[in-house]
Design a protein around this motif. Structure first.
Motif, PDB file in Angstrom:
ATOM      1  N   THR A   9       0.834  -1.205   0.000  1.00  0.00           N
ATOM      2  CA  THR A   9       0.000   0.000   0.000  1.00  0.00           C
ATOM      3  C   THR A   9       0.868   1.254   0.000  1.00  0.00           C
ATOM      4  N   LYS A  10       0.501   2.226  -0.829  1.00  0.00           N
ATOM      5  CA  LYS A  10       1.300   3.439  -0.802  1.00  0.00           C
ATOM      6  C   LYS A  10       0.923   4.267   0.429  1.00  0.00           C
ATOM      7  N   ILE A  11       1.919   5.023   0.912  1.00  0.00           N
ATOM      8  CA  ILE A  11       1.730   5.802   2.131  1.00  0.00           C
ATOM      9  C   ILE A  11       0.652   6.877   1.928  1.00  0.00           C
ATOM     10  N   ILE A  12      -0.298   6.954   2.839  1.00  0.00           N
ATOM     11  CA  ILE A  12      -1.318   8.005   2.809  1.00  0.00           C
ATOM     12  C   ILE A  12      -0.807   9.176   3.642  1.00  0.00           C
ATOM     13  N   GLU A  13      -0.883  10.368   3.091  1.00  0.00           N
ATOM     14  CA  GLU A  13      -0.408  11.535   3.848  1.00  0.00           C
ATOM     15  C   GLU A  13      -1.296  11.739   5.078  1.00  0.00           C
ATOM     16  N   PRO A  14      -0.684  11.837   6.277  1.00  0.00           N
ATOM     17  CA  PRO A  14      -1.492  11.900   7.502  1.00  0.00           C
ATOM     18  C   PRO A  14      -2.033  13.313   7.769  1.00  0.00           C
ATOM     19  N   ASP A  22      -5.068  18.465  15.437  1.00  0.00           N
ATOM     20  CA  ASP A  22      -4.883  17.514  16.529  1.00  0.00           C
ATOM     21  C   ASP A  22      -4.591  18.294  17.799  1.00  0.00           C
ATOM     22  N   LEU A  24      -2.302  17.942  20.901  1.00  0.00           N
ATOM     23  CA  LEU A  24      -1.199  17.194  21.505  1.00  0.00           C
ATOM     24  C   LEU A  24      -1.262  17.304  23.027  1.00  0.00           C
TER      25      LEU A  24
ATOM     26  N   ARG B  96      -2.856   7.835  12.486  1.00  0.00           N
ATOM     27  CA  ARG B  96      -2.613   9.025  11.656  1.00  0.00           C
ATOM     28  C   ARG B  96      -1.905  10.105  12.478  1.00  0.00           C
ATOM     29  N   PHE B  97      -2.346  10.283  13.731  1.00  0.00           N
ATOM     30  CA  PHE B  97      -1.739  11.249  14.657  1.00  0.00           C
ATOM     31  C   PHE B  97      -0.258  10.943  14.872  1.00  0.00           C
ATOM     32  N   ALA B  99       1.814   9.296  12.939  1.00  0.00           N
ATOM     33  CA  ALA B  99       2.603   9.563  11.737  1.00  0.00           C
ATOM     34  C   ALA B  99       2.839  11.062  11.594  1.00  0.00           C
ATOM     35  N   ALA B 100       1.822  11.867  11.952  1.00  0.00           N
ATOM     36  CA  ALA B 100       1.933  13.319  11.779  1.00  0.00           C
ATOM     37  C   ALA B 100       2.819  13.962  12.842  1.00  0.00           C
ATOM     38  N   HIS B 101       2.843  13.398  14.042  1.00  0.00           N
ATOM     39  CA  HIS B 101       3.515  14.077  15.161  1.00  0.00           C
ATOM     40  C   HIS B 101       4.656  13.256  15.746  1.00  0.00           C
ATOM     41  N   SER B 315       1.640   2.001   9.677  1.00  0.00           N
ATOM     42  CA  SER B 315       2.402   1.809   8.441  1.00  0.00           C
ATOM     43  C   SER B 315       1.688   2.365   7.214  1.00  0.00           C
ATOM     44  N   LEU B 316       0.397   2.635   7.325  1.00  0.00           N
ATOM     45  CA  LEU B 316      -0.306   3.233   6.197  1.00  0.00           C
ATOM     46  C   LEU B 316       0.100   4.679   5.982  1.00  0.00           C
ATOM     47  N   TYR B 317       0.576   5.314   7.072  1.00  0.00           N
ATOM     48  CA  TYR B 317       0.816   6.759   7.027  1.00  0.00           C
ATOM     49  C   TYR B 317       2.284   7.131   7.154  1.00  0.00           C
ATOM     50  N   THR B 318       3.141   6.157   7.516  1.00  0.00           N
ATOM     51  CA  THR B 318       4.548   6.474   7.709  1.00  0.00           C
ATOM     52  C   THR B 318       5.393   5.221   7.537  1.00  0.00           C
ATOM     53  N   LYS B 319       6.653   5.422   7.154  1.00  0.00           N
ATOM     54  CA  LYS B 319       7.553   4.277   7.058  1.00  0.00           C
ATOM     55  C   LYS B 319       8.199   3.965   8.399  1.00  0.00           C
TER      56      LYS B 319
END
Lengths: 445, 445
Positions: A9-14, A22, A24, B96-97, B99-101, B315-319
């Protein structure tokens, strides 16, 4: 999907939607503190919590709506082809709630409601499309006692949140309407109050120009401007007397204001209140006192808590008369303000008071016991989960703003002791028992 | 709209959408109690709160989705023609959070998140389209300590909520997969685990039938059935040893389970845990321990708290590799269960400990002072707002389940006293001072 597929699966931008964000821990910890403080306050003052659905029929939410609301509401069509929308505020759902549950609550009904609302307005600095509101209202009592109790709750809230300098600017829509009637411009009252409401934003000159357009008379525009202008040095009651005279010696509403003020005096909180006739609140449904709240140390911040008396709010949903008075705190905006003010109630965003470090799997269970014992003494205790170099564990404590750490040394387990490290001073206290450590941590030494 | 128009508006029915509901004080008071207890618990154990938007890009939320999620998600097109959806759970937004943070949090990251989620599933008894979930997870530590800490938090939560009899049924997906590999049916693992997950619902016979279909072998189906069948009287560790043998003397996963169990033993909470190999959890993303929680006194109620270890969730949102373990409590369902169990932590829905009655405008301000003094002593105090007959005020107290009332008699104000009425026994205590009343109210006399 199987593991194999997941890897392909290609990475989905979060990413999140524009105007959303969000929260924190650094933001959420102080927000939870404020919410918990307010909840405790309301529930110790006879207010009860309610909640309503985030999603409602658009028709129900827009019942009272003017054009502004229509534009800003998040509305959709659901899979069942129903027109639905996210709630825009906590006031309209409360009116709907009252009509639906009139027979299930005892009047006067004092409720609070702290939860999210959504608006489709253009995102800008400090303005988001999703935010928390905190509403508290009393329904079923149209008297000075109920008006006073809401004002008093506002004062207690600000005081308990550790805010030093704030001013509640109070006015009265009934008195203003009596004045407009006396001036023979009551049919234009809606336009006039929305114009006056913009005074702080667009200035006196522009308001005057618009008032001339609305009333067709420069003299009347001047009268209105004169009514809404606060006179420096005039006391609360002097202002009320003067406005009452301008309204043709109006009695009913000015007496209500005086009664409210006598209660403010009796409880010794009057110094936070000023009568400011420029406060009108744009919304049509107010019928009595109205108010906005300003932080004296952040004058340009705008109102952080506002509301008023509305005697017909639920009339869209029921024939039952339900007079109400209430107030709404914009929690996310208040939180930004408190951060700017270095408010000591929200304090730091520290996640814990102390963290038990972890250097050896053999002492992990002993570390758990220390953590449990410290928690019994009311401390917030974290336990580091991975065997890493102490320096890396110190870094974890730093990111989480944890001021103390516990290091377990050889023989500590058999002696039931440990070392307490002050992570600011880097000072160590060896061979401590739980009770000694609790004292040092609570004193911050 | 002007007042005139408002009066002409036809009444809008105050209805809510199918599957949604208002939360009245009788439901909301106990719900807030539970949430506050859990928040206190998490924040004293090093867990920090976060929040994410209610509304997200549909594409982001459905990233991991199977067919079931797609069908149940509330998705819309917003005014900017974006495909958006209400969050379906708190797990996907957390991935998702993360991967973003990733760079803004310290690992291991322990977070809790208590908030609403929405599902479009067909409403049925006890199932709603909007409900609260309470998730807590640890990310960044793939070890027995992290697994144990989540299990221990589950146990502490249930214990602090005053629940007496509960069982955490634990299994291990890694061990199960090793077994399926040993049996040479690993390519069908997805289908097999979803079939096994239905064991409680559809029974052994139907599961066997489906397993034969999936594996093409009655023998293999029997092997799987034998693996997932719990043997009465077998201890936690005996079960693990037997399953490890069935998996071809698997070592890695069974050692992990033994390490976790040793920590459960060391903290003396092992009696609440049982190894139940029929627990698989339907979702693909679990890789280690998995668990469900049953209330022994409400066996048919189903699981009220479940989760497990997932080592590839983000893993969907980040490596970035982010191993996690976590648990989720269905708060609304747990609340229904606690109500059925007459749980003493949620107790009554009483709005206040005492209400100050109001018979005379002259003593209203004095009543306020008494209320304030009682609140200083930690009591929840209401003040009745309207001068009405005492009988009507008693009725208000009854609806709000308030056990005590305060009556102000002549001369009370000058003597700084009042009468306390026990509203259950109707017994009066006259000429009381605040400190005397506090004692009686706290003792419930």
């Amino acid at each position: 999907m199987s593991d194999k597929k997941a890897k392909k699966t290609k990475i989905i931008e979060p990413r999140v939607l524009k105007g959303f964000r969000d929260s924190l821990p650094a933001q959420e910890i102080p927000k939870r503190k404020i919410i918990n403080k307010l909840e405790t306050l309301f529930s110790t003052h006879g207010f009860v919590p309610i909640d309503t659905p985030a999603l409602e029929y658009t028709e129900v939410l827009l019942g009272k709506g003017g054009g502004e609301t229509d534009k800003q509401i998040f509305s959709f069509q659901d899979n069942g082809k129903r027109e639905v929308a996210l709630r825009f505020d906590l006031t309209v759902p409360f009116a709907r709630f009252l009509a639906a549950h009139y027979n299930e609550v005892a009047l006067p009904f004092k409720r609070y409601h702290i939860n999210k609302v959504w608006r489709g307005e253009k995102p800008q600095k400090g303005r988001f499309r999703e935010f928390y509101q905190c509403d508290f209202d009393i329904v079923g009592a149209d008297n000075a006692e109920a008006d006073f109790e809401i004002l008093s709750m506002m004062n207690t809230s600000f005081s308990k949140l550790g805010i030093q300098n704030y001013t509640f600017c109070v006015a009265h829509r009934g008195l203003f309407n009596a004045f407009l009637k006396h001036l023979d411009v009551i049919d234009e009252s809606g336009e006039i109050l929305r114009c006056v409401d913009k005074l702080r934003k667009i200035g006196e000159e522009e308001v005057k120009k618009q008032l001339v357009d609305i009333t067709g008379s420069s003299e009347k525009a001047d009268s209105i401007l004169s009514y809404i202008t606060k006179i420096d040095g005039e006391s609360f009651l002097e202002t009320v007397e003067r406005l009452s005279a301008l309204a043709g010696n109006e009695i009913e509403h000015s007496q209500r204001i005086k009664d409210i003020y006598s209660y403010l005096l009796a409880s010794g909180i009057e110094s936070h209140f000023t009568f400011d006739p420029s406060i009108t609140r744009g919304l049509d449904y107010y019928t009595g006192i109205v108010y906005e709240t300003f932080l004296d140390d952040l004058p340009s911040f705008g109102s952080v808590c506002s509301g008023g008396r509305y005697n017909n709010l639920a009339s869209l949903y029921t024939k039952q008369e339900l007079p109400g008075v209430g107030s709404s705190i914009g929690l996310d905006r208040l939180l930004s303000a408190l951060e700017e003010l270095d408010n000591n109630v929200i304090g730091t965003s520290s996640s814990s008071d102390v963290v038990v470090f972890n250097e050896d799997a053999k002492t992990y269970a002993y570390g758990n016991k220390i953590a449990a014992a410290l928690r019994e003494q009311g401390l917030r205790v974290d336990h580091y989960l991975i065997k890493k170099k102490l320096n890396q564990q110190f870094k974890y404590a730093e990111t989480n703003q944890i001021p103390f750490g516990i290091i377990i040394r050889e023989n500590d387990e058999e002696n039931n002791t440990f070392t307490l490290k002050n992570l600011n001073t880097r000072n160590n206290e060896d061979n401590l028992k739980v009770e000694d450590a609790v004292k040092l941590i609570k004193q911050g030494i």
